[in-house]
Design a protein around this motif. Structure first.
Motif, PDB file in Angstrom:
ATOM      1  N   PHE A 186       0.809  -1.215   0.000  1.00  0.00           N
ATOM      2  CA  PHE A 186       0.000   0.000   0.000  1.00  0.00           C
ATOM      3  C   PHE A 186       0.842   1.266   0.000  1.00  0.00           C
ATOM      4  O   PHE A 186       0.356   2.341  -0.353  1.00  0.00           O
ATOM      5  CB  PHE A 186      -0.942  -0.008   1.202  1.00  0.00           C
ATOM      6  N   TYR A 187       2.110   1.153   0.396  1.00  0.00           N
ATOM      7  CA  TYR A 187       2.972   2.325   0.369  1.00  0.00           C
ATOM      8  C   TYR A 187       3.379   2.692  -1.053  1.00  0.00           C
ATOM      9  O   TYR A 187       3.861   3.810  -1.290  1.00  0.00           O
ATOM     10  CB  TYR A 187       4.218   2.087   1.218  1.00  0.00           C
ATOM     11  N   LEU A 188       3.199   1.775  -2.001  1.00  0.00           N
ATOM     12  CA  LEU A 188       3.538   2.066  -3.394  1.00  0.00           C
ATOM     13  C   LEU A 188       2.708   3.225  -3.925  1.00  0.00           C
ATOM     14  O   LEU A 188       3.175   4.012  -4.742  1.00  0.00           O
ATOM     15  CB  LEU A 188       3.314   0.823  -4.268  1.00  0.00           C
ATOM     16  N   TRP A 189       1.464   3.337  -3.442  1.00  0.00           N
ATOM     17  CA  TRP A 189       0.573   4.386  -3.923  1.00  0.00           C
ATOM     18  C   TRP A 189       0.933   5.749  -3.334  1.00  0.00           C
ATOM     19  O   TRP A 189       0.403   6.767  -3.762  1.00  0.00           O
ATOM     20  CB  TRP A 189      -0.880   4.038  -3.599  1.00  0.00           C
ATOM     21  N   ASP A 190       1.834   5.772  -2.334  1.00  0.00           N
ATOM     22  CA  ASP A 190       2.260   7.037  -1.733  1.00  0.00           C
ATOM     23  C   ASP A 190       3.523   7.585  -2.371  1.00  0.00           C
ATOM     24  O   ASP A 190       3.879   8.747  -2.144  1.00  0.00           O
ATOM     25  CB  ASP A 190       2.512   6.851  -0.230  1.00  0.00           C
ATOM     26  N   ILE A 191       4.217   6.765  -3.163  1.00  0.00           N
ATOM     27  CA  ILE A 191       5.503   7.179  -3.721  1.00  0.00           C
ATOM     28  C   ILE A 191       5.349   8.358  -4.682  1.00  0.00           C
ATOM     29  O   ILE A 191       6.072   9.362  -4.568  1.00  0.00           O
ATOM     30  CB  ILE A 191       6.187   5.998  -4.440  1.00  0.00           C
ATOM     31  N   LEU A 192       4.402   8.268  -5.623  1.00  0.00           N
ATOM     32  CA  LEU A 192       4.244   9.329  -6.624  1.00  0.00           C
ATOM     33  C   LEU A 192       3.829  10.661  -5.999  1.00  0.00           C
ATOM     34  O   LEU A 192       4.478  11.685  -6.259  1.00  0.00           O
ATOM     35  CB  LEU A 192       3.258   8.902  -7.708  1.00  0.00           C
ATOM     36  N   PRO A 193       2.744  10.711  -5.181  1.00  0.00           N
ATOM     37  CA  PRO A 193       2.396  12.018  -4.578  1.00  0.00           C
ATOM     38  C   PRO A 193       3.486  12.560  -3.671  1.00  0.00           C
ATOM     39  O   PRO A 193       3.701  13.783  -3.620  1.00  0.00           O
ATOM     40  CB  PRO A 193       1.108  11.711  -3.792  1.00  0.00           C
ATOM     41  N   THR A 194       4.203  11.681  -2.966  1.00  0.00           N
ATOM     42  CA  THR A 194       5.304  12.138  -2.114  1.00  0.00           C
ATOM     43  C   THR A 194       6.413  12.764  -2.955  1.00  0.00           C
ATOM     44  O   THR A 194       6.952  13.820  -2.602  1.00  0.00           O
ATOM     45  CB  THR A 194       5.877  10.970  -1.294  1.00  0.00           C
ATOM     46  N   ALA A 195       6.746  12.112  -4.063  1.00  0.00           N
ATOM     47  CA  ALA A 195       7.795  12.631  -4.946  1.00  0.00           C
ATOM     48  C   ALA A 195       7.388  13.971  -5.556  1.00  0.00           C
ATOM     49  O   ALA A 195       8.180  14.920  -5.582  1.00  0.00           O
ATOM     50  CB  ALA A 195       8.099  11.613  -6.048  1.00  0.00           C
ATOM     51  N   LEU A 196       6.153  14.060  -6.052  1.00  0.00           N
ATOM     52  CA  LEU A 196       5.685  15.293  -6.688  1.00  0.00           C
ATOM     53  C   LEU A 196       5.646  16.453  -5.704  1.00  0.00           C
ATOM     54  O   LEU A 196       6.126  17.556  -6.000  1.00  0.00           O
ATOM     55  CB  LEU A 196       4.295  15.071  -7.297  1.00  0.00           C
ATOM     56  N   MET A 197       5.088  16.200  -4.515  1.00  0.00           N
ATOM     57  CA  MET A 197       5.014  17.262  -3.507  1.00  0.00           C
ATOM     58  C   MET A 197       6.408  17.612  -2.969  1.00  0.00           C
ATOM     59  O   MET A 197       6.691  18.757  -2.651  1.00  0.00           O
ATOM     60  CB  MET A 197       4.099  16.836  -2.364  1.00  0.00           C
ATOM     61  N   GLY A 198       7.272  16.603  -2.867  1.00  0.00           N
ATOM     62  CA  GLY A 198       8.638  16.857  -2.424  1.00  0.00           C
ATOM     63  C   GLY A 198       9.392  17.738  -3.398  1.00  0.00           C
ATOM     64  O   GLY A 198      10.121  18.660  -3.001  1.00  0.00           O
ATOM     65  N   ILE A 199       9.219  17.473  -4.696  1.00  0.00           N
ATOM     66  CA  ILE A 199       9.876  18.283  -5.729  1.00  0.00           C
ATOM     67  C   ILE A 199       9.345  19.713  -5.695  1.00  0.00           C
ATOM     68  O   ILE A 199      10.121  20.680  -5.822  1.00  0.00           O
ATOM     69  CB  ILE A 199       9.650  17.659  -7.125  1.00  0.00           C
ATOM     70  N   PHE A 200       8.034  19.843  -5.498  1.00  0.00           N
ATOM     71  CA  PHE A 200       7.450  21.187  -5.468  1.00  0.00           C
ATOM     72  C   PHE A 200       7.968  21.993  -4.279  1.00  0.00           C
ATOM     73  O   PHE A 200       8.466  23.111  -4.440  1.00  0.00           O
ATOM     74  CB  PHE A 200       5.920  21.111  -5.401  1.00  0.00           C
ATOM     75  N   TRP A 201       7.862  21.408  -3.075  1.00  0.00           N
ATOM     76  CA  TRP A 201       8.209  22.151  -1.872  1.00  0.00           C
ATOM     77  C   TRP A 201       9.712  22.375  -1.719  1.00  0.00           C
ATOM     78  O   TRP A 201      10.137  23.424  -1.241  1.00  0.00           O
ATOM     79  CB  TRP A 201       7.663  21.443  -0.637  1.00  0.00           C
ATOM     80  N   TRP A 202      10.517  21.405  -2.098  1.00  0.00           N
ATOM     81  CA  TRP A 202      11.956  21.503  -1.836  1.00  0.00           C
ATOM     82  C   TRP A 202      12.787  21.718  -3.095  1.00  0.00           C
ATOM     83  O   TRP A 202      14.011  21.821  -3.021  1.00  0.00           O
ATOM     84  CB  TRP A 202      12.434  20.261  -1.093  1.00  0.00           C
ATOM     85  N   GLY A 203      12.131  21.776  -4.255  1.00  0.00           N
ATOM     86  CA  GLY A 203      12.826  22.047  -5.498  1.00  0.00           C
ATOM     87  C   GLY A 203      12.345  23.333  -6.148  1.00  0.00           C
ATOM     88  O   GLY A 203      13.116  24.268  -6.376  1.00  0.00           O
ATOM     89  N   VAL A 204      11.043  23.407  -6.419  1.00  0.00           N
ATOM     90  CA  VAL A 204      10.466  24.555  -7.119  1.00  0.00           C
ATOM     91  C   VAL A 204      10.283  25.756  -6.200  1.00  0.00           C
ATOM     92  O   VAL A 204      10.684  26.877  -6.525  1.00  0.00           O
ATOM     93  CB  VAL A 204       9.114  24.161  -7.757  1.00  0.00           C
ATOM     94  N   PHE A 205       9.678  25.530  -5.030  1.00  0.00           N
ATOM     95  CA  PHE A 205       9.361  26.634  -4.128  1.00  0.00           C
ATOM     96  C   PHE A 205      10.602  27.425  -3.699  1.00  0.00           C
ATOM     97  O   PHE A 205      10.588  28.664  -3.742  1.00  0.00           O
ATOM     98  CB  PHE A 205       8.603  26.103  -2.903  1.00  0.00           C
TER      99      PHE A 205
END
Length: 224
Positions: A89-108
């Motif tokens: 079930f943690y597999l379904w958390d990988i994509l949103p975690t990666a996308l939000m991580g990139i936004f908050w710690w890369g783009v922002f």
């Protein structure tokens, strides 16, 4: 026939049980789902059965055992998607975690470093961003909850995890990526940099906005 057992969770919590039930509903094509059975201690049993062309019967049983504290699945045939237990079930958390991580710690941070603002203006940007993100996340949480309840198979596959409100809000703020980044950032305090430089780095990071975005949850809890 041999029986296969899969341990989904060491705890008898509702979240893992409903996640397993949702995945079984999608994956067990052609199976008949019986009504759930409840025990006096609060344990729950859900069975799936299918009669094959050769007359044999396939059977899957999902159990939430409160007494022995565990969520288990038993079947008389192998279930490949449960070979790693509840970790699937943690597999379904990988994509949103990666996308939000990139936004908050890369783009922002890049956006914040591009702003030629003073400390007061940067603080105002964080407050505004945090408030906007709080309300946006509330709306997204309700939207995702609505999708999870639909019968469309593809949509249900995308939203297999039975995400609680807390889990959804955690993912929308970067999840594990944010936790790791906060841990690493905490060492900047001992880096020996000047206080004004540390303050500048702090105001250019997503940390203030993330803090502001979660404050309303604590304020609401205190009112209750």
């Amino acid at each position: 026939m041999p029986e296969f057992g899969y341990k989904i969770s060491e705890m008898a919590g509702a979240e893992r049980f409903f996640e397993a039930e949702r995945l079984l509903d999608i994956s067990l094509d052609g199976f008949e789902k019986s009504n759930a059975e409840f025990e006096t201690d609060g344990s729950r049993r859900q069975e799936y059965t299918k009669v094959c062309e050769d007359g044999s019967e396939k059977k899957v049983t999902l159990i939430k055992n409160v007494t022995e504290c565990g969520t288990l699945v038993f079947a008389n045939f192998p279930l490949k998607f449960f070979r790693f237990g509840g970790k699937v079930f943690y597999l379904w958390d990988i994509l949103p975690t990666a996308l939000m991580g990139i936004f908050w710690w890369g783009v922002f941070p890049k956006i914040m470093w591009g702003l030629r603002f003073g400390y007061v203006q940067l603080a105002a940007v964080h407050i505004l961003t945090g408030i906007m993100w709080f309300f946006l996340c509330l709306g997204l949480g309700k939207f995702f909850a609505g999708i999870e309840g639909r019968e469309h198979r593809l949509l249900r596959i995308l939203f297999v995890p039975y995400r609680t409100r807390l889990r959804t809000q955690f993912l929308l703020r970067g999840g594990a990526v944010t936790v790791i980044a906060l841990f690493i950032s905490s060492f900047n305090i001992f880096s020996g940099w000047e206080k004004l430089y540390l303050l500048n780095r702090f105001l250019r990071s997503p940390i203030p906005a993330l803090i502001v975005s979660v404050i309303p949850f604590f304020m609401k809890g205190r009112k209750r």
